[in-house]
Design a protein around this motif. Sequence first.
Motif, PDB file in Angstrom:
ATOM      1  N   GLU A  68       0.930  -1.344   0.252  1.00  0.00           N
ATOM      2  CA  GLU A  68      -0.037  -0.063  -0.092  1.00  0.00           C
ATOM      3  C   GLU A  68       0.886   1.285  -0.014  1.00  0.00           C
ATOM      4  O   GLU A  68       1.981   1.513   0.946  1.00  0.00           O
ATOM      5  CB  GLU A  68      -0.845  -0.163   1.420  1.00  0.00           C
ATOM      6  CG  GLU A  68      -2.140   0.818   1.325  1.00  0.00           C
ATOM      7  CD  GLU A  68      -3.321   0.116   0.361  1.00  0.00           C
ATOM      8  OE1 GLU A  68      -3.088  -0.984  -0.111  1.00  0.00           O
ATOM      9  OE2 GLU A  68      -4.328   1.129   0.186  1.00  0.00           O
ATOM     10  N   GLU A  70       0.496   4.943   0.819  1.00  0.00           N
ATOM     11  CA  GLU A  70      -0.556   5.887   1.661  1.00  0.00           C
ATOM     12  C   GLU A  70      -0.038   7.390   1.547  1.00  0.00           C
ATOM     13  O   GLU A  70      -0.639   8.157   2.136  1.00  0.00           O
ATOM     14  CB  GLU A  70      -0.366   5.381   2.942  1.00  0.00           C
ATOM     15  CG  GLU A  70      -0.982   3.979   3.422  1.00  0.00           C
ATOM     16  CD  GLU A  70      -0.851   3.495   4.747  1.00  0.00           C
ATOM     17  OE1 GLU A  70      -0.107   4.041   5.499  1.00  0.00           O
ATOM     18  OE2 GLU A  70      -1.836   2.647   5.053  1.00  0.00           O
ATOM     19  N   ASP A  77      -7.227   7.265   0.526  1.00  0.00           N
ATOM     20  CA  ASP A  77      -7.462   5.886   0.784  1.00  0.00           C
ATOM     21  C   ASP A  77      -6.244   5.175   0.596  1.00  0.00           C
ATOM     22  O   ASP A  77      -6.188   3.843   0.623  1.00  0.00           O
ATOM     23  CB  ASP A  77      -8.710   5.330   0.386  1.00  0.00           C
ATOM     24  CG  ASP A  77     -10.011   6.064   0.795  1.00  0.00           C
ATOM     25  OD1 ASP A  77      -9.906   6.673   1.882  1.00  0.00           O
ATOM     26  OD2 ASP A  77     -10.890   6.169  -0.260  1.00  0.00           O
ATOM     27  N   GLY A  78      -5.238   5.781   0.160  1.00  0.00           N
ATOM     28  CA  GLY A  78      -4.147   4.843  -0.302  1.00  0.00           C
ATOM     29  C   GLY A  78      -4.110   4.306  -1.663  1.00  0.00           C
ATOM     30  O   GLY A  78      -5.375   4.169  -2.233  1.00  0.00           O
TER      31      GLY A  78
END
Length: 334
Positions: A68, A70, A77-78
Motif C-alpha cells: 500500500e 499511503e 485511501d491509499g
Amino acid sequence: MDLFKPIGNLENNKKPQQSEQEVEKVKCLIIGSGPAGYTAAIYAARANLQPVLYEGLQPGGQLTTTTEVENFPGYPDGITGPELMEDLKKQAIRFGTDVRWGLATASDLSKQPCKITIDNKKVIEAETIIIATGATAKYLGLDDEQKYAGSGVSACATCDGFFYKNKVVAVVGGGDSACEEALYLSNLCSKVYIIVRKSYLRASKIMQQRVSEKENIEVLFEHNTKGLFGENVVEGATLIKRMGQPEEEEVKIKIDGFFLAIGHTPNSDIFKEYLETDETGYILTKKGTAKTSLPGVFACGDVQDKDYRQAVTAAGSGCMAALDAERYLSQKEA
Ligand code: NDP
C-alpha cells in the motif's frame, strides 16, 4: 525471486560499435520506469519531445514491489504500488510516450549526440537523455546470502513473502523499509524478527508504532548477523548481540526466511565514467535542477537522491528533468 537487480555494470559498458549496430535517433530518451521516469515522460510528451522510454529490468520500478502506498498525494485511501505505476504508465502513453521493453546496457556520453545501447545491441542516439534508473537493494555481503539465494534469502517481502506463510522469518534493517516489510510479513508469517544493529529504529514514528502494536513482531536491537545455517535451505541465523562490547554474545534464532531491508545502491554504473557522482555512485545534479555535469543529460529519482527517496520526490524530480530537457533543446535550436 529478487527483482532488485542492477541495471547494468561496468563490465558490459563497452562502447557501442556504431557500424555494426542498428542506430535510432531520438529527441528525448528516458531510461527507467519508476515514478521519476514516467513523470518525466508525461511532461516531455506534453512538451512535444516525442520521448522514448525504456522500462528496464523492473518495469514500474521499486513501487511495484510495495503493497500500500499511503503517502502519495491525491489518494486519500491509499493505492497499491503496482496500480499507481500502471496509472502513471497509462498517463505517459496517453500523451504519446513510446514505452518500450528493454535494458540500457552501455553508454557513450563522450560527445554529442550521446549514445545508449539497449540490450547489448540496439544503439539510440539521443539529443537529450533523462536517467531515471533508480536504486537497487543492498545485501550485507555475507557468503551465506549467496549460498541461500532463492532458498530462504530475499530482498523483497512482497515478492517472496507468500512462500513463508505460517513460518518464522527475520528482516534486517531499522528503517521504514524494514518496518514495512516486517508488517507485511507479519500478516502471513507466524513470527517476524527485526534485526537492528543499533539500539533504536531509524524508521518514522508511525511505522515504529505499527510495529510495536503487532504481537508477532519481535525487534532484536543491537544485533548483527554473522551467518545463516540450514541443510539446503535457511533454517536459522547466527547473530552477535552487542558486538564489540564486553557483554558480546552469540545468539541463534530459528528462521525459515531472511529478508534484507538495509537500503539501496544507485543504478548508475553505466554512466559513472562520464558523469560526476558522489562516492557512493549517486549522480550529482546542479542544485535546484536535474542537470548533470554533462549538457543534455539529466538525472531524476533515486539514482540522484539519497536523502528523500520518496515516490513523490522522484516524480517531482522527473518533472524537473523533462522541463530542463525541453529548455536545453529550445536554447540549442534558438
Ligand atoms: P534507510 O537507509 O532509511 O535504513 C536502512 C537501515 O538499514 C538502517 O536502519 C541501517 O542501520 C540499516 N543497515 C544499513 N546497513 C546495514 C548493515 N550492514 N547491517 C545492518 N543494518 C544495516 O533505508 P530504507 O530503505 O529503510 O528507507 C529509505 C528511504 O525510503 C527513507 O527515506 C524512508 O523513509 C523511505 N521509505 C518510506 C516508506 C514509507 O513511507 N512507507 C517505506 C520504505 C522506505 P543504521 O540505522 O544503523 O544506519
